[in-house]
Design an enzyme around this catalytic site. Structure first.
Site, PDB file in Angstrom:
ATOM      1  N   GLU A 255     -12.857   7.459   0.920  1.00  0.00           N
ATOM      2  CA  GLU A 255     -11.479   7.826   0.562  1.00  0.00           C
ATOM      3  C   GLU A 255     -10.479   6.838   1.120  1.00  0.00           C
ATOM      4  OE1 GLU A 255      -7.516   9.589   0.603  1.00  0.00           O
ATOM      5  OE2 GLU A 255      -8.667   8.867   2.313  1.00  0.00           O
TER       6      GLU A 255
ATOM      7  N   ASP B  52      -7.573  13.374   9.904  1.00  0.00           N
ATOM      8  CA  ASP B  52      -7.658  12.914   8.511  1.00  0.00           C
ATOM      9  C   ASP B  52      -9.021  12.260   8.335  1.00  0.00           C
ATOM     10  OD1 ASP B  52      -7.331  11.779   6.026  1.00  0.00           O
ATOM     11  OD2 ASP B  52      -5.859  10.287   6.669  1.00  0.00           O
TER      12      ASP B  52
END
Ligand SMILES: [Zn+2]
Length: 346
Positions: free
Chosen positions: A222, A188
Site C-alpha cells: 500500500e 498506519d
C-alpha cells in the site's frame, strides 16, 4: 454495545504485529503472522502470489460480496549506497521522512535475515562540532545510518555482510498508555489489521453469519501505491479500505473517533457506500467524523485503478501525526469495529 474484549483483542494483536518489521517489499514474516492469526480464529486464509493475505470471513451472498482491505506493510528504507566512510546512505520505502526519523534506532536486515543495529543520524551529528546543525535541511542525502560496529571504510561494512538492497527498519516505539492512547510509528496501518482481527473474533465468538460474503485482503504494497491492485475475489461488489483516519487542522476527527472519508487525493468515495457507512455508525452509536483528506491515497483506489468494477469506501480510527510518531486511541478502535459490524449487519 460491543464487548470490550474485541477492542482488547484488536489492540493486543496490533502490538504483536507492530513488533514484526515489515516495510513495503519485506513483508513475508508479517504476512505469515497475519495468515496464522486469522487461521487461529477459524477462518480460511491464504497468501497471494504477491505476498498479501486473503481471508474468507464467511457470509452468504457470494454475488454481492464485500471486500475489506487493510495493509500490513509500513514505511521503511533500503540501503542505497555503502559510503566510503562505511556508513549507509538510504532510500525511503514509501513516504518516510528524514525529519522525524533522524536519531531513531534501526535494524539493517542482511539478505540472510540477520540484522545489524544502527541509528539514522544527521551527517556530522555532534552539535558541538557541526555549527550548521540547526540550518541543515533533513532529507536522505543529509542523513546517514551509523552502524553500531567499528567500521570506517566501505570494505569493512561489506565484510559485515551489508549490501545495497538490504532493508532498513525503524524502531516502532509501540506503547499503549494508561489513558488508552496507542502510540507507534506504524499504526498506519497495523492498527487496522488489528481492527479486522477484532471484527473476525466477533464473527467467530458470536457465531454470526453476515448476509453478504465478506473477504479481507491484508495487502503488502500500500505504501508504494499498488497494494490493492489485484486479488479481488469473484462476486465482490464493494471494497472498503480500513486504513488510518486523518487527524489535523481543518478536520473534525480525533483519535477517539472512527473517520469516514468522503474524499481524498483520488477524488470522492462512492456516495452510496459513504451513506451506508454513516447509517452503520448511527445504528451502532459509534462516534464518527466525516472528513476530506487533503493528501491521501488508499488501497481501494488502487483496486479501482486496476480496473475492477466496484463501489468503494474508506474508514479508520483517527491517527494523529501520520507517517511520523503516530497516535490513536482504544476508543477509535472500538468505534471502527462498531461501524464494520453495523455495515455487515451482524
Ligand atoms: Zn495506510
Amino acid at each position: 454495545m460491543l464487548d470490550r474484549k474485541y477492542t482488547d483483542f484488536a489492540v493486543d494483536k496490533t502490538m504483536e504485529l507492530l513488533a514484526i518489521d515489515s516495510p513495503s517489499g519485506y513483508t513475508k514474516a508479517a504476512a505469515l503472522w497475519v495468515k496464522k492469526t486469522f487461521s487461529d480464529l477459524g477462518f480460511a486464509a491464504e497468501i497471494t502470489k504477491k505476498g498479501g493475505v486473503i481471508v474468507d470471513l464467511g457470509g452468504e451472498d457470494k454475488e454481492d460480496a464485500l471486500f475489506l482491505e487493510a495493509h500490513a506493510d509500513t514505511l521503511g528504507a533500503m540501503v542505497a549506497e555503502i559510503k566510503p566512510n562505511g556508513r549507509l546512505r538510504i532510500t525511503p520505502l514509501g513516504g518516510l521522512r528524514a525529519e522525524n526519523t533522524e536519531a531513531e534506532n534501526v535494524r539493517v536486515y542482511r539478505r540472510d535475515g540477520s540484522f545489524l543495529e544502527g541509528t539514522l543520524q544527521l551527517i556530522n551529528a555532534s552539535v558541538h562540532v557541526n555549527l550548521k546543525y540547526a540550518d541543515t535541511k533533513r532529507d536522505f542525502t543529509t542523513t546517514e545510518v551509523v552502524l553500531d560496529s567499528d567500521v570506517k571504510k566501505a570494505e569493512e561494512t561489506e565484510k559485515l555482510g551489508i549490501a545495497v538492497g538490504d532493508i532498513v527498519c525503524f524502531d516502532p516505539r509501540s506503547r499503549v498508555t494508561e489513558e488508552g492512547y496507542i502510540k507507534s510509528r506504524f499504526l498506519d496501518d497495523k492498527l487496522s489489521v488489528g481492527i479486522l482481527l477484532g471484527l473476525a473474533k466477533y464473527i467467530a465468538d458470536e457465531k454470526v453469519t453476515p448476509k453478504r460474503k465478506v473477504y479481507a485482503h491484508i495487502t503488502v504494497y500500500e505504501e508504494v501505491g499498488h497494494g490493492g491492485a489485484g486479488s479481488v475475489p469473484e462476486g465482490v461488489t464493494e471494497a472498503i479500505s480500513v486504513d488510518m483516519g486523518c487527524v489535523g487542522e481543518g478536520l473534525k476527527c480525533t483519535e477517539k473517533d472512527v473517520s469516514i472519508c468522503v474524499k481524498d487525493s483520488g477524488g470522492p468515495y462512492s456516495y452510496e457506500v459513504v451513506s451506508k457507512l454513516i447509517e452503520a455508525a448511527k445504528k451502532e452509536e459509534a462516534s464518527y467524523a466525516l472528513d476530506v483528506y487533503p493528501g491521501y491515497g488508499s488501497d481501494v483506489e488502487a483496486t479501482l485503478r486496476a480496473g475492477y468494477d466496484i463501489r468503494h469506501g474508506l474508514i479508520g480510527a483517527g491517527v494523529y501525526a501520520s507517517h511520523g510518531y503516530e497516535r490513536s486511541h482504544v476508543e477509535g478502535v472500538t468505534n471502527s469495529i462498531k461501524v464494520l459490524k453495523g455495515y455487515l449487519e451482524i
